[in-house]
Design a protein around this motif. Structure first.
Motif, PDB file in Angstrom:
ATOM      1  N   GLY A  13      47.862  35.279  45.095  1.00  0.00           N
ATOM      2  CA  GLY A  13      47.282  33.969  44.839  1.00  0.00           C
ATOM      3  C   GLY A  13      46.256  33.493  45.840  1.00  0.00           C
ATOM      4  N   GLY A  14      45.978  34.272  46.867  1.00  0.00           N
ATOM      5  CA  GLY A  14      44.969  33.877  47.844  1.00  0.00           C
ATOM      6  C   GLY A  14      43.563  34.021  47.288  1.00  0.00           C
ATOM      7  N   GLU A  15      42.602  33.526  48.049  1.00  0.00           N
ATOM      8  CA  GLU A  15      41.200  33.629  47.645  1.00  0.00           C
ATOM      9  C   GLU A  15      40.467  34.571  48.585  1.00  0.00           C
ATOM     10  OE1 GLU A  15      39.472  29.736  47.589  1.00  0.00           O
ATOM     11  OE2 GLU A  15      40.471  29.191  45.722  1.00  0.00           O
ATOM     12  N   TYR A  16      39.463  35.230  48.036  1.00  0.00           N
ATOM     13  CA  TYR A  16      38.571  36.073  48.819  1.00  0.00           C
ATOM     14  C   TYR A  16      37.160  35.609  48.521  1.00  0.00           C
ATOM     15  CZ  TYR A  16      36.008  40.112  50.512  1.00  0.00           C
ATOM     16  OH  TYR A  16      35.137  40.923  51.182  1.00  0.00           O
ATOM     17  N   HIS A  17      36.384  35.321  49.572  1.00  0.00           N
ATOM     18  CA  HIS A  17      35.020  34.821  49.419  1.00  0.00           C
ATOM     19  C   HIS A  17      34.037  35.868  49.923  1.00  0.00           C
ATOM     20  CE1 HIS A  17      36.483  30.713  48.650  1.00  0.00           C
ATOM     21  NE2 HIS A  17      37.448  31.056  49.477  1.00  0.00           N
ATOM     22  N   THR A  18      32.938  36.001  49.193  1.00  0.00           N
ATOM     23  CA  THR A  18      31.885  36.925  49.594  1.00  0.00           C
ATOM     24  C   THR A  18      30.534  36.310  49.252  1.00  0.00           C
ATOM     25  OG1 THR A  18      30.965  39.151  49.306  1.00  0.00           O
ATOM     26  CG2 THR A  18      32.056  38.188  47.399  1.00  0.00           C
ATOM     27  N   LYS A  19      29.510  36.708  49.984  1.00  0.00           N
ATOM     28  CA  LYS A  19      28.139  36.255  49.711  1.00  0.00           C
ATOM     29  C   LYS A  19      27.525  37.032  48.547  1.00  0.00           C
ATOM     30  CE  LYS A  19      27.618  33.254  53.066  1.00  0.00           C
ATOM     31  NZ  LYS A  19      27.426  31.855  52.794  1.00  0.00           N
ATOM     32  N   GLU A  20      28.123  38.167  48.178  1.00  0.00           N
ATOM     33  CA  GLU A  20      27.592  38.981  47.076  1.00  0.00           C
ATOM     34  C   GLU A  20      27.938  38.353  45.739  1.00  0.00           C
ATOM     35  OE1 GLU A  20      27.919  43.351  47.360  1.00  0.00           O
ATOM     36  OE2 GLU A  20      29.076  42.924  49.183  1.00  0.00           O
TER      37      GLU A  20
ATOM     38  N   ASP B  61      39.837  44.327  53.253  1.00  0.00           N
ATOM     39  CA  ASP B  61      41.103  44.696  53.906  1.00  0.00           C
ATOM     40  C   ASP B  61      42.117  45.292  52.930  1.00  0.00           C
ATOM     41  OD1 ASP B  61      41.663  42.352  52.571  1.00  0.00           O
ATOM     42  OD2 ASP B  61      42.527  41.316  54.298  1.00  0.00           O
ATOM     43  N   GLY B  62      41.650  45.695  51.734  1.00  0.00           N
ATOM     44  CA  GLY B  62      42.493  46.432  50.804  1.00  0.00           C
ATOM     45  C   GLY B  62      43.296  45.624  49.807  1.00  0.00           C
ATOM     46  N   LYS B  63      43.137  44.300  49.803  1.00  0.00           N
ATOM     47  CA  LYS B  63      43.863  43.500  48.823  1.00  0.00           C
ATOM     48  C   LYS B  63      43.242  43.678  47.448  1.00  0.00           C
ATOM     49  CE  LYS B  63      45.444  39.973  51.997  1.00  0.00           C
ATOM     50  NZ  LYS B  63      45.313  38.582  52.423  1.00  0.00           N
ATOM     51  N   CYS B  64      44.081  43.658  46.442  1.00  0.00           N
ATOM     52  CA  CYS B  64      43.635  43.851  45.063  1.00  0.00           C
ATOM     53  C   CYS B  64      43.121  42.525  44.488  1.00  0.00           C
ATOM     54  CB  CYS B  64      44.793  44.367  44.226  1.00  0.00           C
ATOM     55  SG  CYS B  64      44.344  44.743  42.531  1.00  0.00           S
ATOM     56  N   ILE B  65      41.916  42.557  43.957  1.00  0.00           N
ATOM     57  CA  ILE B  65      41.357  41.386  43.274  1.00  0.00           C
ATOM     58  C   ILE B  65      41.961  41.344  41.882  1.00  0.00           C
ATOM     59  CG2 ILE B  65      39.253  40.396  42.295  1.00  0.00           C
ATOM     60  CD1 ILE B  65      37.746  41.677  44.672  1.00  0.00           C
TER      61      ILE B  65
ATOM     62  N   ASP C 288      26.567  29.337  47.201  1.00  0.00           N
ATOM     63  CA  ASP C 288      26.133  30.704  47.489  1.00  0.00           C
ATOM     64  C   ASP C 288      27.270  31.665  47.809  1.00  0.00           C
ATOM     65  OD1 ASP C 288      23.458  29.935  47.146  1.00  0.00           O
ATOM     66  OD2 ASP C 288      23.348  29.272  49.223  1.00  0.00           O
ATOM     67  N   GLU C 289      28.452  31.400  47.321  1.00  0.00           N
ATOM     68  CA  GLU C 289      29.577  32.305  47.536  1.00  0.00           C
ATOM     69  C   GLU C 289      30.243  32.643  46.217  1.00  0.00           C
ATOM     70  OE1 GLU C 289      32.545  30.851  50.211  1.00  0.00           O
ATOM     71  OE2 GLU C 289      31.537  31.744  51.924  1.00  0.00           O
ATOM     72  N   THR C 290      30.769  33.836  46.156  1.00  0.00           N
ATOM     73  CA  THR C 290      31.600  34.249  45.035  1.00  0.00           C
ATOM     74  C   THR C 290      33.041  34.168  45.505  1.00  0.00           C
ATOM     75  OG1 THR C 290      29.917  35.744  44.173  1.00  0.00           O
ATOM     76  CG2 THR C 290      32.197  36.197  43.539  1.00  0.00           C
ATOM     77  N   THR C 291      33.887  33.605  44.667  1.00  0.00           N
ATOM     78  CA  THR C 291      35.304  33.499  44.993  1.00  0.00           C
ATOM     79  C   THR C 291      36.102  34.334  44.003  1.00  0.00           C
ATOM     80  OG1 THR C 291      35.024  31.262  45.847  1.00  0.00           O
ATOM     81  CG2 THR C 291      37.255  31.927  45.252  1.00  0.00           C
TER      82      THR C 291
END
Length: 103
Positions: A31-38, A53-57, A22-25
């Motif tokens: 190179g880091g990961e960002y996780h969201t429930k959306e 926090d302003g990091k570019c995907i 149930d997470e989008t990565t």
């Protein structure tokens, strides 16, 4: 030996499922990961290709081989949205029936 291998493989599969259930990565710059429930479509439409926090995907990891054509086109749409900085859906146009557009 085979039984031990099957047990370890099943445990690994369950572990991998639990990581992203149930997470989008997204992958962000550096190179880091960002996780969201959306889901990725809603996230990119609402927030653009940036984290809270302003990091570019920079990437939405997805398969590229063995994928049906419809799924592949949706993945490509996400890739393009990340490249543009936001997901924007085209204006829908109605088909005409009997010379008149549906409303």
């Amino acid at each position: 030996m085979k039984k031990n291998f099957d047990i370890r493989l099943a445990a690994l599969r369950e572990y991998l499922k639990s990581l992203s259930a149930d997470e989008t990565t997204f992958v962000v710059e550096g190179g880091g990961e960002y996780h969201t429930k959306e889901d990725p479509f809603n996230y990119l439409m609402q927030h653009g290709a940036f984290t809270h926090d302003g990091k570019c995907i920079v990437l939405y990891p997805h398969p590229v081989e063995g994928v049906d054509p419809l799924s592949l086109s949706l993945y490509q749409m996400l890739d393009e949205a990340i490249g543009r900085g936001r997901l924007e859906l085209p204006t829908l146009e109605s088909d005409e029936i009997g010379g008149k557009a549906l409303e």
